[in-house]
Design a protein around this motif. Structure first.
Motif, short mmCIF file in Angstrom:
data_model
loop_
_atom_site.label_atom_id
_atom_site.label_comp_id
_atom_site.label_asym_id
_atom_site.label_seq_id
_atom_site.Cartn_x
_atom_site.Cartn_y
_atom_site.Cartn_z
N GLU A 117 -0.31 0.81 -9.68
CA GLU A 117 0.16 1.84 -8.75
C GLU A 117 1.66 2.08 -8.75
O GLU A 117 2.12 3.01 -8.10
CB GLU A 117 -0.26 1.46 -7.33
N LEU A 145 3.88 4.94 -6.27
CA LEU A 145 4.41 4.49 -4.97
C LEU A 145 5.72 5.17 -4.58
O LEU A 145 5.93 5.44 -3.39
CB LEU A 145 4.55 2.97 -4.97
N GLU A 197 2.41 1.56 3.40
CA GLU A 197 3.61 0.73 3.60
C GLU A 197 4.82 1.37 2.95
O GLU A 197 5.94 1.29 3.49
CB GLU A 197 3.35 -0.67 3.05
N THR A 203 0.82 -1.21 0.00
CA THR A 203 0.00 0.00 0.00
C THR A 203 0.86 1.26 0.00
O THR A 203 2.05 1.23 0.32
CB THR A 203 -0.88 0.03 1.25
N PRO A 204 0.25 2.41 -0.33
CA PRO A 204 0.95 3.67 -0.13
C PRO A 204 1.45 3.84 1.30
O PRO A 204 2.57 4.32 1.52
CB PRO A 204 -0.11 4.72 -0.48
N ARG A 232 -6.48 6.52 -3.83
CA ARG A 232 -7.14 5.69 -4.84
C ARG A 232 -8.66 5.77 -4.73
O ARG A 232 -9.37 5.65 -5.74
CB ARG A 232 -6.67 4.24 -4.72
N LEU A 244 -2.74 9.00 1.39
CA LEU A 244 -2.59 7.55 1.52
C LEU A 244 -3.81 6.82 0.98
O LEU A 244 -3.71 5.67 0.52
CB LEU A 244 -2.32 7.18 2.97
N ASP A 245 -4.97 7.50 1.01
CA ASP A 245 -6.22 6.92 0.51
C ASP A 245 -6.56 7.46 -0.88
O ASP A 245 -7.70 7.41 -1.30
CB ASP A 245 -7.37 7.26 1.46
#
Length: 261
Positions: A222, A226, A142, A139-140, A209, A206-207
């Motif tokens: 993505e 990233l 991470e 994820t972003p 998307r 971070l959210d």
């Protein structure tokens, strides 16, 4: 020792290396505007690993021409920067201290996400350089955590770069001229990102998307966004975020460059 910012660089098409454009000209000046780094660590969209970030320990990294269908002149370019195995070891230790497992490569060279912008910024190729991968499917958040673990490198004379693209939909890229008009689905996404970055709206970013307009259209996958989150994490506490360059190429490639910290 002067603390360097962390950078996010939109590297666009490999043609950035040889084709005149606003982003090309800006990168030619960017290296001269910064204190010279002791070493460089690049998180490139063009190196994806599974499960954990990977670090390159190559002492003489090859120039990887990881593209096709471009002019011969691009394939003739080499960027013979020395490797930075000591930096890779230091980065691995910092990540492991934060509970982030790493993989190590003794042979990984510099892909075009690294050497295209670096050749413009530091044409003498005399700064030791290592790469760190992005993690496929992570994820972003991470990737922000990876960058955060590396942030102290900036106090050690290391320039941390995330190299990707603020927008990256190659199915919409083909056949466009470099100065093609910019559709609203590209500019609206870029403006949303700029406003959230300048406002340090970490959770929205971070959210992205789910929150940003046309997020999936701009990033069907993505990996090219990233590296932004690695640079954002490495930038520290979220202060001093600045878009230092903004332009578009081929209509659909936003060439934004951000400095963090």
């Amino acid at each position: 020792m002067t603390r360097l910012p962390a950078l996010f660089i939109s590297h666009g098409s490999p043609m950035l290396a040889i084709q005149e454009s606003p982003a090309h000209r800006f990168l030619l000046e960017l290296g001269r505007s910064l204190p010279k780094p002791k070493a460089i660590l690049v998180a490139s969209a063009h190196w994806e690993s599974a499960g954990r970030p990977a670090l390159s320990f190559a002492s003489e990294p090859e120039t990887i021409h990881d593209f096709g269908g471009f002019p011969r002149a691009l394939f003739d370019i080499t960027y013979p920067a020395p490797g930075a195995p000591d930096l890779a070891a230091r980065a691995a230790a910092l990540l492991e201290q934060e509970g982030i497992a790493v993989a190590k490569s003794d042979s990984r060279g510099l892909d075009h996400g690294a050497w295209v912008p670096l050749r413009l910024m530091y044409p003498d190729a005399d700064i030791p350089t290592a790469q760190i991968s992005v993690v496929r499917g992570a994820t972003p958040a991470e990737h922000w955590r990876i960058g955060r673990a590396l942030s102290s490198l900036r106090d050690e004379g290391v320039l941390v770069i995330g190299s990707g693209s603020l927008t990256h939909n190659l199915s919409e890229f083909r056949g466009q001229g470099i100065d093609a008009p910019v559709p609203a689905w590209v500019s609206d996404f870029g403006l949303w990102m700029k406003e959230r970055l300048h406002g340090n709206d970490e959770q929205a970013l971070l959210d992205y998307r789910e929150a940003a307009p046309f997020a999936v259209r701009n990033h069907p996958t993505e990996e090219h966004l990233l590296p932004l989150f690695v640079a954002m994490g490495a930038g520290g506490d979220g202060t001093g975020i600045e878009r230092v360059h903004g332009s578009y190429e081929y209509g659909v490639l936003a060439m934004d460059i951000y400095a963090f910290g």
